[in-house]
Design a protein around this motif. Sequence first.
Motif, PDB file in Angstrom:
ATOM      1  N   THR A 249      27.908 -45.897 -17.252  1.00 44.94           N
ATOM      2  CA  THR A 249      26.737 -45.836 -18.142  1.00 44.94           C
ATOM      3  C   THR A 249      26.239 -44.406 -18.278  1.00 44.94           C
ATOM      4  OG1 THR A 249      26.082 -48.072 -17.503  1.00 44.94           O
ATOM      5  CG2 THR A 249      24.390 -46.688 -18.525  1.00 44.94           C
ATOM      6  N   ILE A 250      26.206 -43.681 -17.151  1.00 44.61           N
ATOM      7  CA  ILE A 250      25.748 -42.291 -17.181  1.00 44.61           C
ATOM      8  C   ILE A 250      26.706 -41.431 -17.997  1.00 44.61           C
ATOM      9  CG2 ILE A 250      25.311 -40.238 -15.763  1.00 44.61           C
ATOM     10  CD1 ILE A 250      24.433 -42.165 -13.519  1.00 44.61           C
ATOM     11  N   LEU A 251      28.005 -41.643 -17.802  1.00 40.74           N
ATOM     12  CA  LEU A 251      29.001 -40.897 -18.577  1.00 40.74           C
ATOM     13  C   LEU A 251      28.821 -41.138 -20.070  1.00 40.74           C
ATOM     14  CD1 LEU A 251      32.359 -41.272 -16.588  1.00 40.74           C
ATOM     15  CD2 LEU A 251      31.098 -39.162 -17.038  1.00 40.74           C
ATOM     16  N   ASN A 252      28.593 -42.388 -20.451  1.00 44.51           N
ATOM     17  CA  ASN A 252      28.401 -42.731 -21.861  1.00 44.51           C
ATOM     18  C   ASN A 252      27.168 -42.040 -22.424  1.00 44.51           C
ATOM     19  OD1 ASN A 252      29.162 -44.378 -24.235  1.00 44.51           O
ATOM     20  ND2 ASN A 252      27.199 -45.349 -23.844  1.00 44.51           N
ATOM     21  N   THR A 253      26.091 -41.990 -21.620  1.00 47.07           N
ATOM     22  CA  THR A 253      24.856 -41.322 -22.051  1.00 47.07           C
ATOM     23  C   THR A 253      25.084 -39.826 -22.250  1.00 47.07           C
ATOM     24  OG1 THR A 253      23.509 -42.937 -20.838  1.00 47.07           O
ATOM     25  CG2 THR A 253      22.446 -40.861 -21.452  1.00 47.07           C
ATOM     26  N   CYS A 254      25.779 -39.197 -21.303  1.00 45.76           N
ATOM     27  CA  CYS A 254      26.091 -37.762 -21.419  1.00 45.76           C
ATOM     28  C   CYS A 254      26.938 -37.489 -22.665  1.00 45.76           C
ATOM     29  CB  CYS A 254      26.827 -37.276 -20.179  1.00 45.76           C
ATOM     30  SG  CYS A 254      25.827 -37.260 -18.680  1.00 45.76           S
ATOM     31  N   ASN A 255      27.894 -38.362 -22.898  1.00 46.67           N
ATOM     32  CA  ASN A 255      28.749 -38.235 -24.077  1.00 46.67           C
ATOM     33  C   ASN A 255      27.934 -38.301 -25.360  1.00 46.67           C
ATOM     34  OD1 ASN A 255      31.364 -38.422 -25.623  1.00 46.67           O
ATOM     35  ND2 ASN A 255      30.548 -40.453 -26.063  1.00 46.67           N
ATOM     36  N   GLU A 256      27.016 -39.279 -25.430  1.00 45.28           N
ATOM     37  CA  GLU A 256      26.149 -39.441 -26.607  1.00 45.28           C
ATOM     38  C   GLU A 256      25.302 -38.194 -26.830  1.00 45.28           C
ATOM     39  OE1 GLU A 256      25.424 -41.752 -28.903  1.00 45.28           O
ATOM     40  OE2 GLU A 256      26.902 -43.258 -28.323  1.00 45.28           O
ATOM     41  N   TYR A 475      43.020 -44.764 -25.955  1.00 43.33           N
ATOM     42  CA  TYR A 475      41.749 -45.466 -26.197  1.00 43.33           C
ATOM     43  C   TYR A 475      41.892 -46.475 -27.338  1.00 43.33           C
ATOM     44  CZ  TYR A 475      36.737 -45.984 -27.307  1.00 43.33           C
ATOM     45  OH  TYR A 475      35.488 -46.486 -27.551  1.00 43.33           O
ATOM     46  N   ALA A 476      42.422 -46.030 -28.474  1.00 45.99           N
ATOM     47  CA  ALA A 476      42.578 -46.916 -29.634  1.00 45.99           C
ATOM     48  C   ALA A 476      43.543 -48.057 -29.318  1.00 45.99           C
ATOM     49  CB  ALA A 476      43.060 -46.118 -30.838  1.00 45.99           C
ATOM     50  N   ASN A 477      44.632 -47.739 -28.648  1.00 50.52           N
ATOM     51  CA  ASN A 477      45.634 -48.749 -28.306  1.00 50.52           C
ATOM     52  C   ASN A 477      45.036 -49.824 -27.395  1.00 50.52           C
ATOM     53  OD1 ASN A 477      48.273 -49.899 -28.153  1.00 50.52           O
ATOM     54  ND2 ASN A 477      48.518 -48.947 -26.143  1.00 50.52           N
ATOM     55  N   LYS A 566      33.434 -45.193 -31.645  1.00 47.78           N
ATOM     56  CA  LYS A 566      33.108 -46.233 -30.674  1.00 47.78           C
ATOM     57  C   LYS A 566      33.945 -47.478 -30.965  1.00 47.78           C
ATOM     58  CE  LYS A 566      28.329 -44.773 -29.909  1.00 47.78           C
ATOM     59  NZ  LYS A 566      26.902 -45.190 -29.950  1.00 47.78           N
ATOM     60  N   LYS A 567      33.949 -48.373 -29.991  1.00 46.28           N
ATOM     61  CA  LYS A 567      34.699 -49.618 -30.129  1.00 46.28           C
ATOM     62  C   LYS A 567      34.276 -50.370 -31.388  1.00 46.28           C
ATOM     63  CE  LYS A 567      33.491 -53.170 -27.614  1.00 46.28           C
ATOM     64  NZ  LYS A 567      33.308 -54.095 -26.474  1.00 46.28           N
ATOM     65  N   GLU A 568      32.958 -50.442 -31.608  1.00 46.52           N
ATOM     66  CA  GLU A 568      32.443 -51.202 -32.754  1.00 46.52           C
ATOM     67  C   GLU A 568      32.977 -50.659 -34.073  1.00 46.52           C
ATOM     68  OE1 GLU A 568      30.671 -49.864 -30.384  1.00 46.52           O
ATOM     69  OE2 GLU A 568      29.540 -51.463 -29.378  1.00 46.52           O
ATOM     70  N   GLU A 569      32.988 -49.303 -34.190  1.00 44.54           N
ATOM     71  CA  GLU A 569      33.446 -48.683 -35.435  1.00 44.54           C
ATOM     72  C   GLU A 569      34.922 -48.966 -35.689  1.00 44.54           C
ATOM     73  OE1 GLU A 569      32.014 -44.482 -35.877  1.00 44.54           O
ATOM     74  OE2 GLU A 569      31.193 -44.878 -33.903  1.00 44.54           O
TER      75      GLU A 569
END
Length: 580
Positions: A249-256, A475-477, A566-569
Amino acid sequence: MKIILKHTNNSHNKEEKYIDVFTFAIHILAIVLALVNLVFNYYLELTASIFFDTFIIICVTLSIVIYFKYKKYALGAYISILGLALGISAALYFEGRLSFNFLYYFAIILSVPFLIKRNKNFTKHNYILFILVTTIAGITILMTPTYPIYQNLGPDGIYTKMIMNSIISVVTAAMFMVFSVYVGRNYFTSFLIDKKIAEREKDKRIVALTSLGHELRTQITSINGITQLITEQKNEAKPNKELIDQYATILNTCNEQMLNLVNDVLDIHKIESGKFELLEKPENLNLILNNISNQFKPLAEKKGITFKKEIDNNIVNINLIFDELRLAQILKNLLSNAIKYTEKGTVKLRAHITNETETEASILFKVEDTGIGVLKENYSKIFESFQQIKSETTDIYGGTGLGLSLTKTILRKMQSFIKIENNGDQGSIFSFQINFNKISEENTAQNIELILSDKNCLLQKNILIADDNKVTLLYANTLLKTYRANTFLANNGLEAIAQAKKHNNLDIVLLDLEMPELNGLEAIGKLKLLNPELTIIAFTANMPSEELIIKLKAHGFDDFITKPFKKEELIKTVYVNCQA
């Protein structure tokens, strides 16, 4: 995918306000002087001179219409200058050199720079007109007799003509000299002002770049630390799943946050270069608001702040056309600031419909906090680039000072504006209202939540992924396999073509634009030759723009996905194109 583009351009020309005033004054002056000469020539019964005075008046009047109504500046200037020169030449020929009509040429030449718009062709048009007027004057003076052709114009009339023309031409030339000094002074002053503004902007940018570097280093430090902690957990005999989830979660926040910083800097560049634009398409506003709330709620709770959302129930049932990225950017900027500057209390996101018709809906957005607040005298200042909020009792918080400036610009493009007010004794309320166009239910884009909840939504779909970036490829795969797609991988355009030849039943190709050996823009032509009906989606790290969309469509791409994604996109774009 239907995307509507809207531009904003901040370019301007400082010379316009000076040149237009003098241009109009010169035209009026020319008409007045021609009328004076016309009356005087009528009194002396000089028929030909009356005709050419009328010719000058017609030319200058036509030039005014062309210049100011139709904005054909170069054409208007040529008509007025050449009309004056030719009219004066004809009158000079009939009235003789002793009439001193040739002195008007000097005034005409001095007026040229005021009639030509200051653009890239300014110097060229000036030289052309100088040469034309000088040539006409030289030829006319050489061909003109010393004495007038008129039999009824005696020595007294010639003398009167000489005195009148001398006085008028000298006064007119003197006026243009004064104009030149005045305009030159204003240009010089504006350059000095621009220099001071540029120096201030440079200082602000240095501070902003320092802040940006600090913010990026902070995020990188966090990512580095969390990566080390994850590695340590991996080496444990029994990894702590709860800790790993927390680290993720922290990594995702830093990435954002890093992505937002980079996007803010790129947006500022677009705004300053006049290339900022909106890309509007059908979106689910309720879903976007929920996603943003879910993103910021943990951040608020981690700081000990209560996060609340109040979304009008009617928003769930309407679908609107807007730029999802830009609206999310506005709300994220406001919520990020609200949480940053609030030490205790509440941060609240509100969205309410204020008016709704069959085709439109007006929605009022509010972000409320109980933080440090903003002094009234700083209300306008905080919307300037590279400015940061401070209170009477606190130092400047971290950040680049770009968020609110971008927010103001985006809202202006959306034909809206942001309003600030105090939230009681403590905190602030930032609000704005946007008028959205609605779309009918049958045109609504697929609900992403329903798509993502169905792990079989891409079942047996054959998808080729071509990208030289191994992380993107992995990631995409992984994501596509999670949704039961059959995937094939390629590291460049040549491998993509080979895979397409081997698997002739492909449904989708995800094609990176920048690859070694053969890039995506070159590879798509060969892929379309193999199968003209093949759906090809571009992977691009470029921000969406009109230029990019036109370029992709011209090459045959059906859609695009921007990196990082992101996954959703990814799943939504692939799913929608599979259904097309």
